[in-house]
Design a protein around this motif. Structure first.
Motif, PDB file in Angstrom:
ATOM      1  N   GLU A  19     -14.803  82.599 -42.479  1.00  0.00           N
ATOM      2  CA  GLU A  19     -13.984  82.141 -43.599  1.00  0.00           C
ATOM      3  C   GLU A  19     -13.729  80.643 -43.650  1.00  0.00           C
ATOM      4  O   GLU A  19     -13.459  80.101 -44.734  1.00  0.00           O
ATOM      5  CB  GLU A  19     -12.634  82.874 -43.563  1.00  0.00           C
ATOM      6  CG  GLU A  19     -12.756  84.386 -43.767  1.00  0.00           C
ATOM      7  CD  GLU A  19     -11.431  85.099 -43.656  1.00  0.00           C
ATOM      8  OE1 GLU A  19     -10.441  84.462 -43.205  1.00  0.00           O
ATOM      9  OE2 GLU A  19     -11.366  86.288 -44.018  1.00  0.00           O
ATOM     10  N   LYS A  20     -13.812  79.937 -42.517  1.00  0.00           N
ATOM     11  CA  LYS A  20     -13.366  78.538 -42.498  1.00  0.00           C
ATOM     12  C   LYS A  20     -14.458  77.568 -42.037  1.00  0.00           C
ATOM     13  O   LYS A  20     -14.929  77.641 -40.902  1.00  0.00           O
ATOM     14  CB  LYS A  20     -12.142  78.406 -41.593  1.00  0.00           C
ATOM     15  CG  LYS A  20     -10.950  79.242 -42.075  1.00  0.00           C
ATOM     16  CD  LYS A  20      -9.765  79.097 -41.142  1.00  0.00           C
ATOM     17  CE  LYS A  20      -8.582  79.938 -41.624  1.00  0.00           C
ATOM     18  NZ  LYS A  20      -7.412  79.825 -40.721  1.00  0.00           N
ATOM     19  N   ALA A  21     -14.823  76.638 -42.929  1.00  0.00           N
ATOM     20  CA  ALA A  21     -15.844  75.632 -42.609  1.00  0.00           C
ATOM     21  C   ALA A  21     -15.398  74.750 -41.444  1.00  0.00           C
ATOM     22  O   ALA A  21     -16.216  74.365 -40.595  1.00  0.00           O
ATOM     23  CB  ALA A  21     -16.142  74.781 -43.833  1.00  0.00           C
ATOM     24  N   LYS A  22     -14.116  74.430 -41.401  1.00  0.00           N
ATOM     25  CA  LYS A  22     -13.596  73.566 -40.330  1.00  0.00           C
ATOM     26  C   LYS A  22     -13.785  74.217 -38.967  1.00  0.00           C
ATOM     27  O   LYS A  22     -14.166  73.551 -37.995  1.00  0.00           O
ATOM     28  CB  LYS A  22     -12.125  73.260 -40.570  1.00  0.00           C
ATOM     29  CG  LYS A  22     -11.533  72.293 -39.544  1.00  0.00           C
ATOM     30  CD  LYS A  22     -10.083  71.979 -39.858  1.00  0.00           C
ATOM     31  CE  LYS A  22      -9.501  71.013 -38.816  1.00  0.00           C
ATOM     32  NZ  LYS A  22      -8.068  70.696 -39.107  1.00  0.00           N
ATOM     33  N   VAL A  23     -13.538  75.512 -38.886  1.00  0.00           N
ATOM     34  CA  VAL A  23     -13.723  76.231 -37.621  1.00  0.00           C
ATOM     35  C   VAL A  23     -15.204  76.231 -37.229  1.00  0.00           C
ATOM     36  O   VAL A  23     -15.553  76.024 -36.074  1.00  0.00           O
ATOM     37  CB  VAL A  23     -13.190  77.678 -37.726  1.00  0.00           C
ATOM     38  CG1 VAL A  23     -13.500  78.466 -36.452  1.00  0.00           C
ATOM     39  CG2 VAL A  23     -11.688  77.669 -37.991  1.00  0.00           C
ATOM     40  N   ARG A  24     -16.073  76.445 -38.209  1.00  0.00           N
ATOM     41  CA  ARG A  24     -17.519  76.421 -37.934  1.00  0.00           C
ATOM     42  C   ARG A  24     -17.940  75.064 -37.375  1.00  0.00           C
ATOM     43  O   ARG A  24     -18.710  74.987 -36.404  1.00  0.00           O
ATOM     44  CB  ARG A  24     -18.312  76.746 -39.203  1.00  0.00           C
ATOM     45  CG  ARG A  24     -18.160  78.177 -39.676  1.00  0.00           C
ATOM     46  CD  ARG A  24     -19.171  78.531 -40.739  1.00  0.00           C
ATOM     47  NE  ARG A  24     -18.902  77.914 -42.035  1.00  0.00           N
ATOM     48  CZ  ARG A  24     -18.183  78.471 -42.999  1.00  0.00           C
ATOM     49  NH1 ARG A  24     -17.619  79.663 -42.807  1.00  0.00           N
ATOM     50  NH2 ARG A  24     -18.014  77.865 -44.167  1.00  0.00           N
ATOM     51  N   ARG A  25     -17.441  73.994 -37.993  1.00  0.00           N
ATOM     52  CA  ARG A  25     -17.805  72.643 -37.526  1.00  0.00           C
ATOM     53  C   ARG A  25     -17.279  72.402 -36.111  1.00  0.00           C
ATOM     54  O   ARG A  25     -17.983  71.847 -35.261  1.00  0.00           O
ATOM     55  CB  ARG A  25     -17.253  71.588 -38.484  1.00  0.00           C
ATOM     56  CG  ARG A  25     -17.980  71.519 -39.812  1.00  0.00           C
ATOM     57  CD  ARG A  25     -17.637  70.235 -40.567  1.00  0.00           C
ATOM     58  NE  ARG A  25     -16.217  70.167 -40.902  1.00  0.00           N
ATOM     59  CZ  ARG A  25     -15.688  70.640 -42.024  1.00  0.00           C
ATOM     60  NH1 ARG A  25     -16.458  71.246 -42.914  1.00  0.00           N
ATOM     61  NH2 ARG A  25     -14.391  70.527 -42.258  1.00  0.00           N
ATOM     62  N   ASN A  26     -16.038  72.796 -35.867  1.00  0.00           N
ATOM     63  CA  ASN A  26     -15.438  72.573 -34.546  1.00  0.00           C
ATOM     64  C   ASN A  26     -16.151  73.363 -33.456  1.00  0.00           C
ATOM     65  O   ASN A  26     -16.319  72.879 -32.324  1.00  0.00           O
ATOM     66  CB  ASN A  26     -13.961  72.936 -34.567  1.00  0.00           C
ATOM     67  CG  ASN A  26     -13.126  71.950 -35.370  1.00  0.00           C
ATOM     68  OD1 ASN A  26     -13.566  70.823 -35.638  1.00  0.00           O
ATOM     69  ND2 ASN A  26     -11.925  72.359 -35.769  1.00  0.00           N
ATOM     70  N   GLU A  27     -16.551  74.580 -33.773  1.00  0.00           N
ATOM     71  CA  GLU A  27     -17.205  75.446 -32.796  1.00  0.00           C
ATOM     72  C   GLU A  27     -18.713  75.190 -32.703  1.00  0.00           C
ATOM     73  O   GLU A  27     -19.353  75.594 -31.724  1.00  0.00           O
ATOM     74  CB  GLU A  27     -16.960  76.918 -33.150  1.00  0.00           C
ATOM     75  CG  GLU A  27     -15.505  77.349 -33.088  1.00  0.00           C
ATOM     76  CD  GLU A  27     -14.967  77.417 -31.667  1.00  0.00           C
ATOM     77  OE1 GLU A  27     -15.768  77.632 -30.736  1.00  0.00           O
ATOM     78  OE2 GLU A  27     -13.747  77.236 -31.488  1.00  0.00           O
ATOM     79  N   GLY A  28     -19.280  74.566 -33.724  1.00  0.00           N
ATOM     80  CA  GLY A  28     -20.724  74.291 -33.716  1.00  0.00           C
ATOM     81  C   GLY A  28     -21.563  75.541 -33.879  1.00  0.00           C
ATOM     82  O   GLY A  28     -22.699  75.611 -33.407  1.00  0.00           O
ATOM     83  N   CYS A  29     -21.007  76.557 -34.572  1.00  0.00           N
ATOM     84  CA  CYS A  29     -21.756  77.792 -34.775  1.00  0.00           C
ATOM     85  C   CYS A  29     -21.340  78.450 -36.084  1.00  0.00           C
ATOM     86  O   CYS A  29     -20.340  78.077 -36.698  1.00  0.00           O
ATOM     87  CB  CYS A  29     -21.575  78.745 -33.599  1.00  0.00           C
ATOM     88  SG  CYS A  29     -19.870  79.149 -33.205  1.00  0.00           S
ATOM     89  N   PHE A  30     -22.101  79.437 -36.505  1.00  0.00           N
ATOM     90  CA  PHE A  30     -21.853  80.098 -37.785  1.00  0.00           C
ATOM     91  C   PHE A  30     -22.242  81.564 -37.700  1.00  0.00           C
ATOM     92  O   PHE A  30     -22.839  82.010 -36.710  1.00  0.00           O
ATOM     93  CB  PHE A  30     -22.616  79.398 -38.916  1.00  0.00           C
ATOM     94  CG  PHE A  30     -24.116  79.386 -38.759  1.00  0.00           C
ATOM     95  CD1 PHE A  30     -24.919  80.244 -39.496  1.00  0.00           C
ATOM     96  CD2 PHE A  30     -24.737  78.495 -37.887  1.00  0.00           C
ATOM     97  CE1 PHE A  30     -26.303  80.237 -39.369  1.00  0.00           C
ATOM     98  CE2 PHE A  30     -26.123  78.477 -37.746  1.00  0.00           C
ATOM     99  CZ  PHE A  30     -26.900  79.350 -38.494  1.00  0.00           C
ATOM    100  N   VAL A  31     -21.917  82.316 -38.746  1.00  0.00           N
ATOM    101  CA  VAL A  31     -22.126  83.762 -38.765  1.00  0.00           C
ATOM    102  C   VAL A  31     -23.356  84.114 -39.590  1.00  0.00           C
ATOM    103  O   VAL A  31     -23.549  83.607 -40.694  1.00  0.00           O
ATOM    104  CB  VAL A  31     -20.890  84.484 -39.346  1.00  0.00           C
ATOM    105  CG1 VAL A  31     -21.142  85.994 -39.440  1.00  0.00           C
ATOM    106  CG2 VAL A  31     -19.652  84.199 -38.508  1.00  0.00           C
ATOM    107  N   VAL A  32     -24.170  84.995 -39.049  1.00  0.00           N
ATOM    108  CA  VAL A  32     -25.348  85.516 -39.750  1.00  0.00           C
ATOM    109  C   VAL A  32     -25.219  87.035 -39.785  1.00  0.00           C
ATOM    110  O   VAL A  32     -24.936  87.667 -38.764  1.00  0.00           O
ATOM    111  CB  VAL A  32     -26.651  85.119 -39.023  1.00  0.00           C
ATOM    112  CG1 VAL A  32     -27.839  85.859 -39.608  1.00  0.00           C
ATOM    113  CG2 VAL A  32     -26.860  83.616 -39.113  1.00  0.00           C
TER     114      VAL A  32
END
Length: 256
Positions: A19-32
């Motif tokens: 749900e959150k782009a900021k969390v993705r950027r901070n963690e350096g990963c994303f959901v597939v």
């Protein structure tokens, strides 16, 4: 061990990444999500895998050799971004490219880049990346204020191309365009005040500058281009969908 509660810390982390782009950027990963997209993930980038009970029952053979966390069907539905979840979801490490890297790795003498200025529609971005792979582009460059390329809707629209086409998100789009020009890559701004382009007259090494769906290119970026061009159209149509227009230009370059 099966996870049966959506309040589990692992599950909450997945939902935040979704749900959150900021969390993705901070963690350096994303959901597939989804079986086809899962099959496209490079092994070196795969971090975690989550599977629903139903998926395990129906696709157990496909999971051989895969380390995964089993979750209840109800929990998986809360993790999913789709109305009808397929039952498999992965956390994937983000790719890191630089403008200079994709310029260096291009096939000189027949390269094509797409530069996106403030594009907002997830479907457009995903389609441009997917079509770009088909057209053989060298890379995609996006301004920071484009829609997040790692959002679930964009990821689905790419149909796996996100794992194969180099892309860069930049804070200074003007500087990125100047880097292209410094390497003799001719920049074409897709612009309503441009000249009608003729197939066969595009530079062998080029970049297409594509603007926001409603407002087009910013004046600053448009003025940086070597030439403003537009697609010839009949009837009363003034402009095309951003993804459609980009596809026409990419394939015009590919086919000449």
């Amino acid at each position: 061990m099966i996870i049966t509660s959506a309040s589990n810390e692992q599950i909450k982390k997945v939902i935040q990444l979704k749900e959150k782009a900021k969390v993705r950027r901070n963690e350096g990963c994303f959901v597939v999500e989804g079986i086809k997209m899962f099959s496209e993930i490079p092994e070196s980038d795969l971090q975690e895998v989550y599977v629903s009970e139903q998926f395990e029952k129906e696709h157990g053979e496909a999971l051989k050799g895969v380390h995964y966390q089993l979750v209840s069907d109800s929990v998986f539905k809360k993790m999913s971004d789709t109305v009808t979840p397929q039952g498999i979801l992965a956390i994937v490490k983000m790719k890191v490219y630089r403008v200079e890297d994709i310029i260096k790795e291009r096939k000189e003498g027949k390269s094509c880049f797409v530069v996106l200025d403030r594009l907002q529609d997830p479907g457009n971005l995903g389609t441009i990346l997917r079509t770009g792979e088909g057209a053989g582009i060298s890379g995609l460059i996006m301004s920071r204020d484009c829609v997040d390329i790692y959002s679930p809707k964009v990821i689905r629209s790419t149909m796996g191309s996100i794992f194969r086409v180099p892309f860069v998100v930049v804070d200074d789009l003007k500087d990125a365009v100047m880097q292209l020009k410094e390497h003799n890559i001719v920049t074409y701004a897709a612009h309503l005040q441009g000249e009608l382009y003729s197939s066969g007259n595009l530079s062998e090494d080029c970049a297409f500058l594509i603007g926001n769906e409603a407002r087009g290119l910013s004046d600053e970026i448009a003025e940086l281009s070597d030439k403003k061009i537009k697609i010839p159209m009949d009837g009363k149509v003034e402009s095309l969908n951003a993804a459609v227009a980009t596809a026409i230009l990419m394939y015009a370059h590919k086919m000449q």
